[in-house]
Scaffold this active site. Sequence first.
Site, PDB file in Angstrom:
ATOM      1  N   SER A   1     -13.573  76.197 -10.146  1.00  0.00           N
ATOM      2  CA  SER A   1     -14.280  75.808  -8.949  1.00  0.00           C
ATOM      3  C   SER A   1     -15.505  76.698  -8.943  1.00  0.00           C
ATOM      4  O   SER A   1     -15.374  77.918  -9.021  1.00  0.00           O
ATOM      5  CB  SER A   1     -13.391  76.093  -7.736  1.00  0.00           C
ATOM      6  OG  SER A   1     -14.167  76.211  -6.570  1.00  0.00           O
TER       7      SER A   1
ATOM      8  N   THR B   1      17.408  83.085 -14.650  1.00  0.00           N
ATOM      9  CA  THR B   1      18.283  81.969 -14.281  1.00  0.00           C
ATOM     10  C   THR B   1      18.016  81.728 -12.806  1.00  0.00           C
ATOM     11  O   THR B   1      17.721  82.676 -12.073  1.00  0.00           O
ATOM     12  CB  THR B   1      19.784  82.279 -14.493  1.00  0.00           C
ATOM     13  OG1 THR B   1      20.136  83.397 -13.701  1.00  0.00           O
ATOM     14  CG2 THR B   1      20.093  82.551 -15.950  1.00  0.00           C
ATOM     15  N   HIS B   2      18.070  80.493 -12.373  1.00  0.00           N
ATOM     16  CA  HIS B   2      17.762  80.139 -10.979  1.00  0.00           C
ATOM     17  C   HIS B   2      16.364  80.624 -10.583  1.00  0.00           C
ATOM     18  O   HIS B   2      16.109  80.867  -9.404  1.00  0.00           O
ATOM     19  CB  HIS B   2      18.780  80.750 -10.000  1.00  0.00           C
ATOM     20  CG  HIS B   2      20.207  80.429 -10.291  1.00  0.00           C
ATOM     21  ND1 HIS B   2      20.890  79.455  -9.621  1.00  0.00           N
ATOM     22  CD2 HIS B   2      21.081  80.958 -11.175  1.00  0.00           C
ATOM     23  CE1 HIS B   2      22.146  79.410 -10.062  1.00  0.00           C
ATOM     24  NE2 HIS B   2      22.279  80.302 -11.011  1.00  0.00           N
TER      25      HIS B   2
ATOM     26  N   LYS C   1       5.548  45.209 -24.821  1.00  0.00           N
ATOM     27  CA  LYS C   1       4.512  45.962 -25.537  1.00  0.00           C
ATOM     28  C   LYS C   1       3.792  47.008 -24.710  1.00  0.00           C
ATOM     29  O   LYS C   1       3.561  48.126 -25.161  1.00  0.00           O
ATOM     30  CB  LYS C   1       3.505  44.984 -26.145  1.00  0.00           C
ATOM     31  CG  LYS C   1       4.054  44.357 -27.417  1.00  0.00           C
ATOM     32  CD  LYS C   1       3.192  43.252 -27.937  1.00  0.00           C
ATOM     33  CE  LYS C   1       4.084  42.170 -28.521  1.00  0.00           C
ATOM     34  NZ  LYS C   1       4.934  41.463 -27.507  1.00  0.00           N
TER      35      LYS C   1
ATOM     36  N   GLU D   1      -0.433  70.510 -15.535  1.00  0.00           N
ATOM     37  CA  GLU D   1      -0.098  69.665 -14.381  1.00  0.00           C
ATOM     38  C   GLU D   1      -0.075  68.186 -14.780  1.00  0.00           C
ATOM     39  O   GLU D   1       0.845  67.441 -14.424  1.00  0.00           O
ATOM     40  CB  GLU D   1      -1.107  69.865 -13.250  1.00  0.00           C
ATOM     41  CG  GLU D   1      -1.005  71.210 -12.544  1.00  0.00           C
ATOM     42  CD  GLU D   1      -2.086  71.376 -11.488  1.00  0.00           C
ATOM     43  OE1 GLU D   1      -1.780  71.277 -10.294  1.00  0.00           O
ATOM     44  OE2 GLU D   1      -3.267  71.595 -11.871  1.00  0.00           O
TER      45      GLU D   1
ATOM     46  N   LYS E   1     -10.711  81.244  -9.420  1.00  0.00           N
ATOM     47  CA  LYS E   1      -9.695  80.190  -9.362  1.00  0.00           C
ATOM     48  C   LYS E   1      -9.758  79.350 -10.632  1.00  0.00           C
ATOM     49  O   LYS E   1     -10.812  78.843 -11.001  1.00  0.00           O
ATOM     50  CB  LYS E   1      -9.939  79.313  -8.131  1.00  0.00           C
ATOM     51  CG  LYS E   1      -8.856  78.305  -7.858  1.00  0.00           C
ATOM     52  CD  LYS E   1      -8.832  77.915  -6.380  1.00  0.00           C
ATOM     53  CE  LYS E   1      -7.625  77.072  -6.042  1.00  0.00           C
ATOM     54  NZ  LYS E   1      -7.728  75.698  -6.552  1.00  0.00           N
TER      55      LYS E   1
ATOM     56  N   SER F   1      -1.771  37.751 -24.173  1.00  0.00           N
ATOM     57  CA  SER F   1      -1.395  39.124 -24.491  1.00  0.00           C
ATOM     58  C   SER F   1      -2.450  39.795 -25.352  1.00  0.00           C
ATOM     59  O   SER F   1      -2.304  40.954 -25.715  1.00  0.00           O
ATOM     60  CB  SER F   1      -0.060  39.117 -25.234  1.00  0.00           C
ATOM     61  OG  SER F   1      -0.148  38.330 -26.397  1.00  0.00           O
TER      62      SER F   1
END
Lengths: 461, 461, 461, 461
Positions: free
Chosen positions: B278, B156-157, B326, B291, B284, B24
């Site tokens: 990019s 909402t939604h 661990k 993310e 972009k 370990s």
Amino acid sequence: MSEKPWGGRFASVTAAAVEAFTASIHFDARLARYDILGSRAHAAMLARQGLISEEECHLILEGLDAIALEIENNTFVFRPALEDIHMNIEKALVEKIGAAGEKLHTARSRNDQVALDIRLYLRAETIRIIDLLKDLRTAFVHLARRYDNTVMPGYTHLQRAQPVLLAHHLLAYYEMFGRDSGRMTDCLKRLNVMPLGAAALAGTGLPVDREFVARELNFPKITANSMDTVGDRDFAMEFCAAAAIIQIHLSRLSEELVLWSTEEFSFITLADGYCTGSSIMPQKKNPDIPELVRGKSGRVIGNLMSLLTLLKGLPLTYNRDLQEDKEPLFDTVDTVSQCLAITAEMLSHTIFNTDRLTAAAGAGGHMTATDLADFLVTRGVPFRKAHAVVGKTVAYCLEQNKALTELSLTELQRFAVEITEDVFPLLTVAGSVASRRSVGGTSPDRVHEALNLAEQELGIR
Amino acid sequence: MSEKPWGGRFASVTAAAVEAFTASIHFDARLARYDILGSRAHAAMLARQGLISEEECHLILEGLDAIALEIENNTFVFRPALEDIHMNIEKALVEKIGAAGEKLHTARSRNDQVALDIRLYLRAETIRIIDLLKDLRTAFVHLARRYDNTVMPGYTHLQRAQPVLLAHHLLAYYEMFGRDSGRMTDCLKRLNVMPLGAAALAGTGLPVDREFVARELNFPKITANSMDTVGDRDFAMEFCAAAAIIQIHLSRLSEELVLWSTEEFSFITLADGYCTGSSIMPQKKNPDIPELVRGKSGRVIGNLMSLLTLLKGLPLTYNRDLQEDKEPLFDTVDTVSQCLAITAEMLSHTIFNTDRLTAAAGAGGHMTATDLADFLVTRGVPFRKAHAVVGKTVAYCLEQNKALTELSLTELQRFAVEITEDVFPLLTVAGSVASRRSVGGTSPDRVHEALNLAEQELGIR
Amino acid sequence: MSEKPWGGRFASVTAAAVEAFTASIHFDARLARYDILGSRAHAAMLARQGLISEEECHLILEGLDAIALEIENNTFVFRPALEDIHMNIEKALVEKIGAAGEKLHTARSRNDQVALDIRLYLRAETIRIIDLLKDLRTAFVHLARRYDNTVMPGYTHLQRAQPVLLAHHLLAYYEMFGRDSGRMTDCLKRLNVMPLGAAALAGTGLPVDREFVARELNFPKITANSMDTVGDRDFAMEFCAAAAIIQIHLSRLSEELVLWSTEEFSFITLADGYCTGSSIMPQKKNPDIPELVRGKSGRVIGNLMSLLTLLKGLPLTYNRDLQEDKEPLFDTVDTVSQCLAITAEMLSHTIFNTDRLTAAAGAGGHMTATDLADFLVTRGVPFRKAHAVVGKTVAYCLEQNKALTELSLTELQRFAVEITEDVFPLLTVAGSVASRRSVGGTSPDRVHEALNLAEQELGIR
Amino acid sequence: MSEKPWGGRFASVTAAAVEAFTASIHFDARLARYDILGSRAHAAMLARQGLISEEECHLILEGLDAIALEIENNTFVFRPALEDIHMNIEKALVEKIGAAGEKLHTARSRNDQVALDIRLYLRAETIRIIDLLKDLRTAFVHLARRYDNTVMPGYTHLQRAQPVLLAHHLLAYYEMFGRDSGRMTDCLKRLNVMPLGAAALAGTGLPVDREFVARELNFPKITANSMDTVGDRDFAMEFCAAAAIIQIHLSRLSEELVLWSTEEFSFITLADGYCTGSSIMPQKKNPDIPELVRGKSGRVIGNLMSLLTLLKGLPLTYNRDLQEDKEPLFDTVDTVSQCLAITAEMLSHTIFNTDRLTAAAGAGGHMTATDLADFLVTRGVPFRKAHAVVGKTVAYCLEQNKALTELSLTELQRFAVEITEDVFPLLTVAGSVASRRSVGGTSPDRVHEALNLAEQELGIR
């Protein structure tokens, strides 16, 4: 924002921290050889299609070979600032061969390139795991052959139920790991498909030949939709799910090895090399390997959950989240491979204490009660009635402190007149085991049949 | 079994492979400083209790200090053959100071020693995470203060529902991460308990002073049962569960940051340092950090599942499976810490596009329909009836292609005679927001109240 | 699309199918009494604030009481077409009392209403679970008291390691479930906060008194941010995580009960009522209850995983996904409650076979080897050296086929001159156990101390 | 223990509670028809082998048919006291036909019987799910056909990247669900194996004909090892893993549907029947179905986790824990089936707002920058250089506030002399899309090719 009003702890989050957070080179370096393999095929295709010259192709291939050699010799310097394995290799190539290197990425994107790399890597590893499964199954067959006459108690609910052959118990694992092999082979069908040419997400306008690349890299098929191609990680989920089932099987086996190693069971003696001892208590031998293998089911299942969670709710196509696919995948490959290999070797060094197993199979003398019931059935007694009759008989045995085999025919007939002399052989452990001749049953002839078949399948006969 | 009939692949599984499988040190090396800290306190106790001499104690402390320095300077050589961090340090100590070093392990076992090390480590990390949560909450408060007048659509939604203050939305996260802080603080209660003295499992017959060790290491309590002590990993499960909830919160925030960064929403501009671009499409800008943070919820949840699976069905007390605790724990600590720190810094560099937010809050002109209903309620119309009336009114608006605010009083009264002139201010975005003065609501005075309170809690006023 | 070219299977997906897919009444009906409780307090507040008249309030309260009675008497008809529990009750109220019923939903939304209902429900269940944990801990204390002198082998790696008191082993579980109680109590802190008044997401413009509602419903606090309030399901995740740890503890206990019930261990006899037998093999008694409890760890961990996955990446505030929070929560509540209750009762009916335990503790005669090492330490021998000496001594025993206790003083002194006559009492099982007097250790006085303390904590002295 | 000192709460844990805890009839009743199907085949075999008479067989078959009819008509009374579906049916049979019924269980055990029932059930459901996958893929193909000329932005990182055909995006899902179909079909291989005859665990001594039963029930194979047979739940794990991947795919689709339904995207209009509205804000339409489908990924993943945890560390063969396999399996079957069906139907009613999609594809005017780079590559510029050139060109556009298409040839040539007149068609959205003719790319001819192929596969051409 130049002033950071909440003080010093943020000092650590600089551009370098962002770089460290987003870099993948510390884990995707293991894809190096597959990245090079893929680039070789891609370069060959570019040349064939006239997108680069033959000479440029030659330079690229030479450059890639040189890099491959450096990586193999551990002289290649991975640069975290270049983020990932793809840029590390491309940059090194450009430094080596100049302008031609700048043409390698023609008609390609990191999105399809990484998909290719993982597929090449995982294909190789899946095949290796199928081999390791075969090794493990071979270990079971060898053990079964070695102990082909040993009886032991068969358990349900961890309670002794009916006597079985040890070889029969071992061959149950042969079956389990055989299904694993089938699952891994099925994974390959969906994994072994060539993604290059999807480019960033929409395909490319340059005249590539995807089928050629597929042939070069030994893929039977190419992917059908470029957007799906760059966002698809099904192969990782499917592989990790199949791996989780393998590890569950290993955990069941390990649990048994731990149990059988206890003072209380004493069915097996693990070889010293697979245990740790205590210099203060030399008789104590801890079954560390099976314990660790059992424990590692946690990480393999955890990895699967990681991947599923990762992909939940991601819109098409490529999202940076997908970078997180590699570590759980790599760890799963490593863990399952190691556990399979070490378990197979450990098994081959394990001694079964046949005296203990035999004694346990005979202990109490009631494990053959079902055989008495089956005997009655063959004499026309309805099963549920036979069942009840035997219940009473065994109760009588317990009362009289006798084993079933110790009852006289007269005593037996008190419970059912259908019982005749020829019942006695069936009530012995050997007789009981021998009687279970249904296909897949534990009788010696069925088990030898199974052994022969297994040896044929494994090609060791 | 000397002959291995299934060939060459097993060549790799040698004693070295077993060693590698069980070692370990490659991950528990990170416990080094806590192992030394614990050993220092243990040695001091042994001396105090007369189990070692003062001089031996002095030698041990000096030796441990020297080792600590070597580790800090990266000159300490970790030896995999010594398996774990405990043996690496003890062996180095004996090599440095001789016989006195052989006394350090008196009245101690690796079972209680590792429990101590993890608790010391996790205590420090938990406190650090509580600090990082504070930093992140501070970042939200700073943003809320900066944009304290900006309105935006409340969703909402993922459908626009009612206008709210951006600051109100941001402070929702202040609350969420505040609960996380509470959970981490509660974890400490059960974590911050001193385990040493449990020895292998049964306690020790030597006259140790566990309370002294606890005081030395700043633990308010000692564990109560030696068998529980060496088998307990609750603190790891509880910490990982609390961490998973943090990461879920981060994933929700990250999802919003990704959405808000789209061309379609355009609510925010992330700083370049937290994105990748990019070179071919300079407009972009990929929100890589959110993310990745979102994706990392996978590994944190996976780690929790690993631990739970690991512990399922383990009999008391210490089993080697526990070594697998661990890596998921360490990875969780690292991931959550990094994500908290980088998110806080990224937020502080994020620009909210107030024009877009404001425009979106006003778009359509029907988001204040609920306010019209509430107005009717204050004029005695039953809520369900008011609700129906407003439905018809908005339908009329759509038909006439008008916003609610564009209707004349006469038009409005056609739907409900209770409507009077003073309704109009309520139907504007500003009026609607201002009206929601229930405690915890989005009206500017409530939000400023909340902001003031938050600044007090954080000590930044 | 009127023509459905892919045929008949879709016939089943009609409006009714959509209704069935989205309805929650089949599971949220269990919130009925909490929905009514919340509505009562809300109505009282509305009246107090002048938003409804006293008479309307009176009608509402009477109507709700009548509905509550119907539900209790199973005469209330739940209508799936009304989707959820809230609409079922409100509709029934309006049908009963007319216009006043249409005012109940004033200044309220289903978003904050359901948050209130779940919190009320979960608060009651959490308190009940804390009680059940107390019952279970009481069962351990009773057992420990009953068997307070019985010795047994203490295990590490499921290998016999050192003798301990059975009572000590049992009290390890007392500690484990004690931590569970602490975790559940901590959950309450974040759960026991009043959400009503957040309305749809932004708060309300009507003059509500949230603090009044909180007092009526016995909540010490109100939520601070309306957007957080309607999107927050932390309490469900936190509760399910705490419940998962409880179930892990139960699985560890169950594993031991299954092991101890085997023929091989034979440490306990479970009462018949908690087992199933086989009429054909009356001596066979399957430990069904512990097996099921162990197995149910799967569903409780799965439920936690469900909730975490559900919430991953959800933007603020309310999303319909959240409807999926209830089933895993309810199933967790039910499972953990049942398992705690049935385990406590089963334990109270379990017989420990003290002869077997005692015999196992003494078997082999080497489990006290650590005591010999500790003896040497007290005579000044460095621990590592003592450890080595004892190793040789035990090896000699094995060679001579003697127990450690059977060696003469002369024989012992061959290995270490420091050994004297007074070592012998320490080498017996009783002496070894008695010697482990470190706090939290297994010596009878320590265990009695722990028992007394436990009885005080439980209030059963 | 007659006195229960911890009070009243245990009153509830009586024999009835134990019965309720262990009973499975409330969920395994759904296996009824498969239990009867299996019993029919078993009875036929018993008769064929002479283990029962033809007349007894006839009685049994008639009895089972009668019971099947009662179950179908909901007149069969399930008795919880009989625990499970097997005993409920057998008992009813005996009550109907007397002694012959007592012979049905000959040479069979509940262990192999339940394995048969689940396999029959799951085989039917798996085939149904394969059909539902086909329906869903058909829905995508229909949509793609309907919108086969519509362009839209292709996204990476949820940022607009390159224009693609909507049909191409839709067909990405066709591929994803196609792989799911492959996985389900592969599951069948290991599932579709006949277990009966394994009896309790060891096989049976009675002369059964397992192959006959297999033929009767349309199984191509019988299981090979009796011990494996009764302990194997691989098919449940494998099915649930494949189902989890389906549900992940559905969650990705649902996420897109939710996004596309926002005011900000406005790419689609879901049919009213699949949304809930708000009578107060008629313009608000909540995408409830996709939200619920997305949320249900939680339960499907949770079910998989349950099963894996359940099986971790279980020794062979049958353990009562296995009873817990059914609920997660059933819930997975139900959830995935419903989600597939409702999603397919919802899709067929979804309107794509082609104007918005087209406008978004053209917005900004830089999404075709990659096409300019590819043009340069065809003129011999190395890719990395072309990439850099285009970067500068787009920067110039942004500075001049022009779209790429608005630059004159002279302006373009300032950046690269290789640019000629024929570049312009490539820079339009239509030209860009048309150019991506690599196999699997988004050009109309490739997409039509893919569509034709899909329609062939589905048999709808």
